[in-house]
Design an enzyme around this catalytic site. Sequence first.
Site, PDB file in Angstrom:
ATOM      1  CB  SER A  73      -0.936   0.010   1.215  1.00  0.00           C
ATOM      2  OG  SER A  73      -0.196  -0.111   2.425  1.00  0.00           O
ATOM      3  N   GLY A  93      -1.900  -4.244   0.969  1.00  0.00           N
ATOM      4  CA  GLY A  93      -1.982  -5.460   1.760  1.00  0.00           C
ATOM      5  C   GLY A  93      -1.024  -6.548   1.327  1.00  0.00           C
ATOM      6  CG  ASN A 142       1.126  -5.309   4.479  1.00  0.00           C
ATOM      7  OD1 ASN A 142       0.607  -4.602   5.332  1.00  0.00           O
ATOM      8  ND2 ASN A 142       1.139  -4.967   3.199  1.00  0.00           N
ATOM      9  CG  ASP A 145      -4.007   4.997   7.947  1.00  0.00           C
ATOM     10  OD1 ASP A 145      -3.074   5.816   8.040  1.00  0.00           O
ATOM     11  OD2 ASP A 145      -4.142   4.246   6.962  1.00  0.00           O
ATOM     12  CG  HIS A 187      -1.408   3.653   4.657  1.00  0.00           C
ATOM     13  ND1 HIS A 187      -2.336   3.095   5.526  1.00  0.00           N
ATOM     14  CD2 HIS A 187      -0.932   2.630   3.906  1.00  0.00           C
ATOM     15  CE1 HIS A 187      -2.414   1.799   5.305  1.00  0.00           C
ATOM     16  NE2 HIS A 187      -1.576   1.483   4.342  1.00  0.00           N
TER      17      HIS A 187
END
Length: 212
Positions: free
Chosen positions: A40, A77, A106, A187, A190
């Site tokens: 991502s 992801g 991840n 969030d 990111h």
Amino acid sequence: MRRHDVRWRRLLAALLAMPLLMLAASAYSAPKTLLVLGDSLSAEYGLTRGSGWVALLDKRLQQEKINTGVINASISGETTIGGKTRLPALLSKHAPDVVIIELGANDALRGLQLSATQANLQALIDMARAAKAKVVLVGMQIPPNYGADYTDKFSQLFPAAAKQNKTALVPFFLKDVADKPALFQADRMHPNEQAQQTLLDNVWPALRPLLK
């Protein structure tokens, strides 16, 4: 030997050399293909299309007149396992000259064993090299709340793999970003649009020499 004979031989030698010089010039200017295999952080998650660091990279290459096309094969992801599964088809389809591997974060978020991440990174490097592509390995780090031992060993995976395989290395992708909350989306995971130029600047020193 007469003077005009010497001149004739020199002219003939120059004419014979011209095709080789033209071939060398053509090879030097031949367009290259750059493949970005990431998660991502490279897939413009939460960003306006065309504002991510990969898109900025494409623009910089054009501005500097570096004849290289950019293929962004990043997926939000994505893990090293997923990248290992997808890379063979991408190599076959695009035949890249350079592969940027931006994967691993991840794996840590999902608690994948470090040995598995290490093996997957090695497999990705091996695949790219078997396809005659140069590799840029993008180093990642994780927050200390995962435990000091795991955090430290995870960060060491990337420089160790780069050293072992003598590949180009971006020491830490989020350098000058990770410690600045204002450069993250809501969030807090990111980077936002403002951070994308810094991400590119972190990758550029490792990538630029491979595009000469």
